[in-house]
Scaffold this active site. Structure first.
Site, PDB file in Angstrom:
ATOM      1  N   LYS A   3       0.783  -1.287   0.088  1.00 34.48           N
ATOM      2  CA  LYS A   3       0.136  -0.125   0.024  1.00 34.48           C
ATOM      3  C   LYS A   3       1.123   1.189   0.131  1.00 34.48           C
ATOM      4  O   LYS A   3       1.571   1.494   0.930  1.00 34.48           O
ATOM      5  CB  LYS A   3      -0.773   0.118   1.072  1.00 34.48           C
ATOM      6  CG  LYS A   3      -1.863   1.372   1.220  1.00 34.48           C
ATOM      7  CD  LYS A   3      -2.189   1.665   2.522  1.00 34.48           C
ATOM      8  CE  LYS A   3      -2.632   2.984   2.673  1.00 34.48           C
ATOM      9  NZ  LYS A   3      -1.869   4.011   2.170  1.00 34.48           N
ATOM     10  N   SER A  56       5.280   8.074   9.284  1.00 35.69           N
ATOM     11  CA  SER A  56       5.341   8.893  10.443  1.00 35.69           C
ATOM     12  C   SER A  56       5.310   8.251  11.901  1.00 35.69           C
ATOM     13  O   SER A  56       4.524   6.831  11.904  1.00 35.69           O
ATOM     14  CB  SER A  56       4.261   9.772  10.488  1.00 35.69           C
ATOM     15  OG  SER A  56       3.064   9.123  10.650  1.00 35.69           O
ATOM     16  N   CYS A 111      13.239   9.727   5.565  1.00 33.12           N
ATOM     17  CA  CYS A 111      13.136   9.451   7.051  1.00 33.12           C
ATOM     18  C   CYS A 111      14.765   9.842   7.443  1.00 33.12           C
ATOM     19  O   CYS A 111      14.628  10.148   8.724  1.00 33.12           O
ATOM     20  CB  CYS A 111      12.910   7.998   7.138  1.00 33.12           C
ATOM     21  SG  CYS A 111      11.135   7.671   6.896  1.00 33.12           S
TER      22      CYS A 111
END
Length: 303
Positions: A3, A56, A111
């Site tokens: 996804k 996140s 990240c």
């Protein structure tokens, strides 16, 4: 089952086209775009045994809570506030290139971006002058143009977050330097920005901005550099720039980060494991450790 993020599904759909052209049997790889409700449905589906999430920290915590007690395996690669630590004996030009690549690659939407610069006080002024000259050469514009260095951020929401935190940094008293580049009239473009004279207590030194914004702090001793670098709930990446191998190894041993680079940044080897510490997540990608998370073995640490 893959996804993609709801704001960036196109590359995953192109991958689907490639897999279809390769005649991969139906059902081997499934790509399902959608928002958070789709992700939640996948995470909680009875047929799913292992979940790997990159995103996140708040969403990672929610997934961990939903999977608690289910017996499903979980690995999380979450936010970061990576520090690039530059000592006075470092090769300055090489370090400048590493710092620029570490924060402005992919508009800082990485990240493990090196979003904090810790530079030794004795060379801070010279380093920042060279850094600003280099940032001025970055080309901001159309992301699909091969000559572009910094493209647009991925959504209005992210644009608002980045510009809002830049305003917060200025209000907190940090110096704000912004590239004089011309921004396209259409699109969510943020000019490369550098905070100077920041302190460790400022929000821009603690919170993940996830954009082309670098926060700069100074230090005098290795001990002070370690304390400032570790003064964050995150722990995904760090970089150490010095000509002394013993200093680099000593810093790496003290840094609370999943990966530490020596005189480089954002260089990956698929045989080496990569992952976070603290609120940057847990589990590893790459290498045997990354494979073990997807296997049932007598000893999950060995293959």
């Amino acid at each position: 089952m893959l996804k993609p993020a709801e704001t960036t599904p196109v590359t995953a759909l192109i991958l689907a086209e490639i897999l279809a052209d390769a005649d991969l049997p139906p059902g081997v790889v499934n790509i399902l775009p959608g928002a958070g409700d789709v992700g939640s449905a996948i995470v909680n589906h009875a047929g799913v045994d292992k979940v790997a999430f990159t995103g996140s920290t708040p969403v990672g915590k929610r997934i961990q809570s939903e999977l608690a007690g289910t017996g499903k395996k979980l690995t999380l690669e979450l936010g970061g506030k990576g520090a690039n630590i530059v000592f006075a004996d470092a090769a300055i030009d090489q370090a400048v290139e590493g710092v620029v690549s570490g924060i402005f690659f992919n508009q800082g939407q990485v990240c493990c971006a090196g979003s904090r610069l810790l530079v030794q006080e004795s060379v801070a002024e010279e380093f920042l002058e060279r850094l600003k000259r280099r940032v001025e050469t970055l080309r901001v514009g159309e992301p699909l143009d091969k000559n572009t260095d910094v493209g647009a951020v991925n959504s209005q929401m992210q644009y608002d977050k980045i510009t809002g935190l830049v305003e917060v940094g200025a209000e907190e008293g940090a110096g704000v330097w912004t590239s004089s580049c011309t921004l396209p009239e259409k699109g969510w473009f943020v000019a490369p920005t550098v905070f100077t004279d920041a302190t460790a207590s400022m929000r821009v030194a603690r919170e993940e901005i996830f954009g082309p914004v670098l926060t700069t702090l100074t230090f005098r001793t290795p001990e002070e550099a370690l304390a400032k670098a570790n003064n964050t709930p995150y722990g995904l990446s760090a970089g150490v720039w010095t000509e002394k191998g013993s200093r680099a190894m000593g810093m790496a041993a003290g840094l609370k980060a999943g990966v530490v680079w020596d005189n480089t940044f954002n260089k990956f080897d698929p045989t080496a494991s990569f992952g976070g510490y603290g609120e940057s997540g847990f589990g590893r990608e790459g290498g045997t450790a990354g494979m073990a998370a997807y296997l049932d073995t007598d000893d999950e640490g060995a293959l």
